[in-house]
Design an enzyme around this catalytic site. Structure first.
Site, mmCIF file in Angstrom:
data_model
loop_
_atom_site.group_PDB
_atom_site.id
_atom_site.type_symbol
_atom_site.label_atom_id
_atom_site.label_comp_id
_atom_site.label_asym_id
_atom_site.label_seq_id
_atom_site.Cartn_x
_atom_site.Cartn_y
_atom_site.Cartn_z
ATOM 1 N N ARG A 1 -2.025 0.866 -7.091
ATOM 2 C CA ARG A 1 -1.091 0.861 -5.961
ATOM 3 C C ARG A 1 0.327 0.473 -6.338
ATOM 4 O O ARG A 1 1.281 0.984 -5.768
ATOM 5 C CB ARG A 1 -1.578 -0.138 -4.931
ATOM 6 N N ARG B 1 -6.477 10.513 -0.908
ATOM 7 C CA ARG B 1 -6.107 10.943 -2.266
ATOM 8 C C ARG B 1 -7.356 11.027 -3.147
ATOM 9 O O ARG B 1 -7.533 11.971 -3.905
ATOM 10 C CB ARG B 1 -5.105 9.964 -2.880
ATOM 11 N N ARG C 1 -4.458 -5.970 -6.594
ATOM 12 C CA ARG C 1 -5.856 -5.704 -6.232
ATOM 13 C C ARG C 1 -6.165 -4.206 -6.285
ATOM 14 O O ARG C 1 -5.350 -3.384 -5.865
ATOM 15 C CB ARG C 1 -6.156 -6.222 -4.823
ATOM 16 N N HIS D 1 0.638 -4.903 2.175
ATOM 17 C CA HIS D 1 -0.777 -4.652 2.478
ATOM 18 C C HIS D 1 -1.694 -5.827 2.170
ATOM 19 O O HIS D 1 -2.563 -6.169 2.956
ATOM 20 C CB HIS D 1 -1.219 -3.433 1.677
ATOM 21 N N HIS D 2 -1.501 -6.442 1.002
ATOM 22 C CA HIS D 2 -2.482 -7.458 0.588
ATOM 23 C C HIS D 2 -1.777 -8.579 -0.146
ATOM 24 O O HIS D 2 -0.892 -8.335 -0.966
ATOM 25 C CB HIS D 2 -3.529 -6.820 -0.335
ATOM 26 N N GLU E 1 -6.431 5.392 0.925
ATOM 27 C CA GLU E 1 -6.402 5.905 -0.441
ATOM 28 C C GLU E 1 -7.511 6.942 -0.657
ATOM 29 O O GLU E 1 -7.428 7.791 -1.541
ATOM 30 C CB GLU E 1 -6.694 4.696 -1.339
ATOM 31 N N HIS F 1 0.873 -1.177 0.000
ATOM 32 C CA HIS F 1 0.000 0.000 0.000
ATOM 33 C C HIS F 1 0.905 1.221 0.000
ATOM 34 O O HIS F 1 1.833 1.307 0.808
ATOM 35 C CB HIS F 1 -0.903 0.004 1.235
HETATM 36 P P1 FAD Z 1 -9.486 -11.156 7.721
HETATM 37 O O1 FAD Z 1 -10.433 -10.048 7.914
HETATM 38 O O2 FAD Z 1 -8.055 -10.865 7.902
HETATM 39 O O3 FAD Z 1 -9.937 -12.302 8.737
HETATM 40 C C1 FAD Z 1 -9.265 -13.537 8.811
HETATM 41 C C2 FAD Z 1 -9.377 -14.036 10.237
HETATM 42 O O4 FAD Z 1 -8.970 -15.395 10.299
HETATM 43 C C3 FAD Z 1 -8.458 -13.279 11.183
HETATM 44 O O5 FAD Z 1 -9.194 -12.785 12.270
HETATM 45 C C4 FAD Z 1 -7.430 -14.318 11.608
HETATM 46 O O6 FAD Z 1 -6.934 -14.124 12.909
HETATM 47 C C5 FAD Z 1 -8.225 -15.595 11.494
HETATM 48 N N1 FAD Z 1 -7.400 -16.804 11.341
HETATM 49 C C6 FAD Z 1 -6.301 -16.969 10.567
HETATM 50 N N2 FAD Z 1 -5.833 -18.216 10.676
HETATM 51 C C7 FAD Z 1 -6.646 -18.875 11.531
HETATM 52 C C8 FAD Z 1 -6.672 -20.195 12.049
HETATM 53 N N3 FAD Z 1 -5.781 -21.111 11.684
HETATM 54 N N4 FAD Z 1 -7.651 -20.529 12.940
HETATM 55 C C9 FAD Z 1 -8.572 -19.612 13.337
HETATM 56 N N5 FAD Z 1 -8.579 -18.338 12.879
HETATM 57 C C10 FAD Z 1 -7.641 -17.978 11.970
HETATM 58 N N6 FAD Z 1 -10.094 -3.581 1.382
HETATM 59 C C11 FAD Z 1 -11.082 -2.893 0.758
HETATM 60 O O7 FAD Z 1 -11.720 -3.415 -0.142
HETATM 61 N N7 FAD Z 1 -11.377 -1.638 1.162
HETATM 62 C C12 FAD Z 1 -10.721 -1.005 2.148
HETATM 63 O O8 FAD Z 1 -11.042 0.126 2.486
HETATM 64 C C13 FAD Z 1 -9.650 -1.688 2.786
HETATM 65 N N8 FAD Z 1 -8.915 -1.087 3.747
HETATM 66 C C14 FAD Z 1 -7.937 -1.804 4.393
HETATM 67 C C15 FAD Z 1 -7.238 -1.204 5.428
HETATM 68 C C16 FAD Z 1 -6.270 -1.922 6.125
HETATM 69 C C17 FAD Z 1 -5.492 -1.256 7.217
HETATM 70 C C18 FAD Z 1 -6.019 -3.276 5.779
HETATM 71 C C19 FAD Z 1 -4.999 -4.070 6.517
HETATM 72 C C20 FAD Z 1 -6.723 -3.867 4.743
HETATM 73 C C21 FAD Z 1 -7.680 -3.136 4.041
HETATM 74 N N9 FAD Z 1 -8.397 -3.716 3.007
HETATM 75 C C22 FAD Z 1 -9.396 -3.013 2.387
HETATM 76 C C23 FAD Z 1 -8.227 -5.131 2.688
HETATM 77 C C24 FAD Z 1 -9.307 -5.946 3.379
HETATM 78 O O9 FAD Z 1 -9.577 -5.389 4.646
HETATM 79 C C25 FAD Z 1 -8.906 -7.410 3.562
HETATM 80 O O10 FAD Z 1 -8.392 -7.943 2.393
HETATM 81 C C26 FAD Z 1 -10.127 -8.218 3.949
HETATM 82 O O11 FAD Z 1 -10.764 -7.597 5.039
HETATM 83 C C27 FAD Z 1 -9.773 -9.642 4.304
HETATM 84 O O12 FAD Z 1 -10.907 -10.228 4.872
HETATM 85 P P2 FAD Z 1 -10.873 -11.760 5.282
HETATM 86 O O13 FAD Z 1 -12.161 -12.020 5.980
HETATM 87 O O14 FAD Z 1 -10.514 -12.576 4.135
HETATM 88 O O15 FAD Z 1 -9.655 -11.838 6.310
HETATM 89 C C1 SIN Z 2 -7.413 2.147 1.648
HETATM 90 O O1 SIN Z 2 -8.407 2.618 2.213
HETATM 91 O O2 SIN Z 2 -6.530 2.813 1.125
HETATM 92 C C2 SIN Z 2 -7.284 0.669 1.583
HETATM 93 C C3 SIN Z 2 -8.265 0.183 0.631
HETATM 94 C C4 SIN Z 2 -8.010 -1.212 0.193
HETATM 95 O O3 SIN Z 2 -7.053 -1.858 0.610
HETATM 96 O O4 SIN Z 2 -8.808 -1.668 -0.621
#
Ligand code: FAD
Ligand code: SIN
Length: 595
Positions: free
Chosen positions: A424, A403, A566, A526-527, A400, A387
């Site tokens: 990105r 911006r 992404r 970041h991702h 983002e 990121h």
């Molecule tokens: P997560 O939300 O990471 O959840 C996975 C969970 O699984 C975690 O709680 C973890 O602890 C748990 N886990 C892992 N392994 C195990 C295991 N073996 N047993 C039990 N539990 C386990 N994306 C956007 O589209 N828009 C945004 O505005 C955006 N902003 C972001 C800002 C930040 C700071 C970050 C870090 C990411 C952002 N992203 C954004 C990306 C997006 O948030 C993530 O890609 C997405 O939320 C991932 O969701 P998920 O449910 O797949 O994983």
């Molecule tokens: C951001 O808000 O810049 C993060 C968005 C994303 O990871 O999709």
């Protein structure tokens, strides 16, 4: 003493201890400190200590004396950042930071640097323990057989896991959701800028013309055409329904802005521009709880059990309960990515060795290990995204959307150097090529007013400010004349609607309302775009291309949706849509199997 009076006394004592940085520092552990006020029964229901992995009783006991998060935050000293007033969803989990019989560790310290030593903290240190460590004990638990059974197991309490749990419960499946961390929400609760969706009612209301086909084209282009186009179609074609689904449960997704690489405004977020992740995960958390999902924290899934290409159960490692087996026909893997595990990141992309990460502490990639052990195929693991705008001062990603709403990027010479809302990979590369391998996000008060998320950055003390651009330049240490000239020429481009210098396609406002602000930023991991191979129903494939029956996956643990890069806003769309699909399909599969 009456509870309210006791609370007030305890809070007052804590505040002064905080200020002085003393009380807890003198006691080795909180347990020592609390013994002065009574015995073990102060914190535990049983003399043996905690009885469940959620530490529900212990957390309730903390609240009964110290108050809930709001009360504690209200009593935190005003001149420091309150760690109690941040992106926390779900039930209160004081024990995530405050340990009884070991040194306390401030959970938020894993990511943020607050510029002062937080009271009651231990320095954050975490070593990654492989999922197959302790194999003997694991095999013994498997040999002992299941201790319980359920229709569907969901692994991970981020957005994908919560969406899957809600969808599966909507189909009347019994669901156990297992989360290895002490708090829910994963990376999802941190999401900031928005959730991409095309042809939504909100866009229509705002007069934004968008098409699912354009979202598909933007996503494929952003991913360098390495995406699985079938998955991208599912993403875009269901995105508007996913917004409706969230809004039907009470989510506020009424603000729409622009994220990098999008040719139309389609990033949906709460009114005023608050973080999208806290809103979406809170809504999904409430829905999962209301529907009676059995949610367990400190519960790590270390193995998916399968026989003859079909899921039979999971092996769980409970922090207090130890290893145990749950029998199930359907598992939804929603374990997120691995950006916080730099060793693993560097293995796939050595250029990123030593980089900071924007992610929560649990983003280590256990899910991939568990899935591949069960025979799952993976793809695209080499595609890892940085990121562009992470604050090295605060240890926090700056969205983002800043911006998107009009901020520009300025280098140490006080000059612009890139189309700020490019994808990105390009923005990150451009920042790394500047002096000091970092840059400044510069914006004015009208941008601040347009996005309430900016208040969080001000709260975290990562924002420089000046009444005029010249004042700001002094704070940033850049030549004032250059900064003034850069902003003046950018404002001209805004007026003419054409950025002659860098071809920025969307310039929502001139930057001419003081005060002016700057945040130093540099790229951070970041991702992780790669992950397990799935089909359009969220079914996981093995290395021969066959479906592993009963194994579903959704979210950042999967590969294919985002290709090589992404687009901002597409991950929240991904987790809600594919979480819903995987949860529904898992419930339907479990029902069939039970007949
Ligand atoms: P997560 O939300 O990471 O959840 C996975 C969970 O699984 C975690 O709680 C973890 O602890 C748990 N886990 C892992 N392994 C195990 C295991 N073996 N047993 C039990 N539990 C386990 N994306 C956007 O589209 N828009 C945004 O505005 C955006 N902003 C972001 C800002 C930040 C700071 C970050 C870090 C990411 C952002 N992203 C954004 C990306 C997006 O948030 C993530 O890609 C997405 O939320 C991932 O969701 P998920 O449910 O797949 O994983
Ligand atoms: C951001 O808000 O810049 C993060 C968005 C994303 O990871 O999709």
């Amino acid at each position: 003493m009456k509870t309210s009076m006791l609370r007030k006394t305890v809070l007052a004592a804590l505040v002064s201890a905080c200020m002085a940085g003393t009380a807890y520092a003198q006691a080795d552990y909180l347990a020592d400190f609390h013994t002065e006020m009574g015995g073990c029964e102060n914190c535990h229901a049983s003399e043996k200590g905690p009885t469940d992995d959620n530490l529900k009783y212990e957390n309730t006991q903390c609240v009964s004396c110290h108050g809930d998060l709001k009360e504690v935050a209200a009593n935190d000293p005003k001149d420091i950042v309150s760690p109690h007033a941040s992106h926390l969803i779900g039930d209160i989990a004081c024990t995530a930071c405050h340990k009884g019989h070991e040194k306390s560790v401030a959970y938020c310290d894993a990511c943020h640097s607050f510029g002062y030593d937080m009271p009651f903290q231990g320095k954050w240190k975490r070593t990654f323990v492989p999922v197959n460590a302790d194999k003997q004990a694991q095999d013994a638990a498997i040999a002992a057989g299941p201790t319980e059974s359920t229709d569907v197991v969901v692994i991970g309490s981020g957005g994908a896991g919560l969406a899957a749990a809600v969808a599966a419960r909507n189909h009347h499946a019994s669901v156990i959701l297992l989360e290895k961390e002490p708090i829910p929400g994963g990376n999802s609760k941190l999401a900031a800028g928005g959730m991409n969706a095309a042809e939504t009612k909100v866009q229509a209301k705002l007069g934004i013309k968008d098409k699912k086909e354009i979202m598909i084209a933007d996503t494929m282009k952003g991913g360098h055409e390495k995406n699985d186009s079938q998955l991208v179609k599912v993403l875009a074609n269901n995105s508007s329904d996913s917004i409706d689904w969230l809004m039907s449960m009470g989510a506020d997704m009424n603000d729409v802005g622009r994220m990098g690489g999008a040719s139309v405004n389609r990033a949906h977020r709460p009114t005023g521009g608050a973080g999208v992740g806290a809103e979406v995960t809170q809504i999904l958390w409430d829905a999962a709880v209301q529907r009676g999902t059995d949610i367990r924290f400190n519960s790590r899934v270390v193995r998916i059990l399968e026989a003859g290409g079909k899921v039979t159960g999971v092996l769980v490692q409970g922090a207090r309960t130890g290893y145990y087996v749950i029998k199930t026909d359907a598992v939804v893997l929603a374990t997120g990515g691995f950006a916080k595990n730099n060793e693993r990141v560097a293995k796939f992309d050595p250029k990123l060795k030593g980089f900071a990460a924007t992610n929560h502490p649990g983003a280590t990639g256990d899910g991939l290990d568990v899935a591949t052990q069960a025979g799952a195929a993976t793809r695209d693991l080499q595609y890892i995204q940085a990121h562009p705008t992470y604050s090295p001062v605060g240890g926090v990603m700056v969205t983002e959307a800043v911006r998107g709403n009009g901020a520009i990027l300025i280098n140490r010479d006080g000059k612009r150097f890139v189309n700020e809302i490019t994808t990105r990979d390009k923005a990150s590369a451009a920042i790394l090529a500047q002096k000091g391998a970092s840059a400044y996000l510069v914006f004015d008060n009208s941008v601040r007013k347009s996005l309430s998320k900016i208040e969080n950055y001000i709260h975290l003390h990562i924002v420089e400010q000046g009444a005029t651009l010249a004042d700001l330049a002094k704070e940033m240490g850049v030549p004032a004349k250059n900064l003034e000239a850069s902003v003046a020429s950018y404002n001209k481009f805004v007026k003419s609607g054409k950025d002659d210098q860098y071809g920025r396609p969307d310039m929502p406002r001139e930057l001419n309302h003081g005060p002016y602000y700057a945040i130093e930023v540099k790229p951070a991991v970041h991702h992780t775009m790669g992950g397990v191979v799935i089909d359009t129903k969220g079914e996981v494939k093995d290395t021969k291309g066959n479906i592993i029956k009963g194994l579903y996956a959704a979210g950042e643990v999967t590969g294919g949706v985002h290709g090589a890069n992404r687009l901002g806003g597409n991950a929240i769309s991904d987790i809600v849509t594919f979480g819903r699909i995987a949860g529904t399909d898992a419930a339907v599969f479990a029902e069939k199997e039970s007949k």
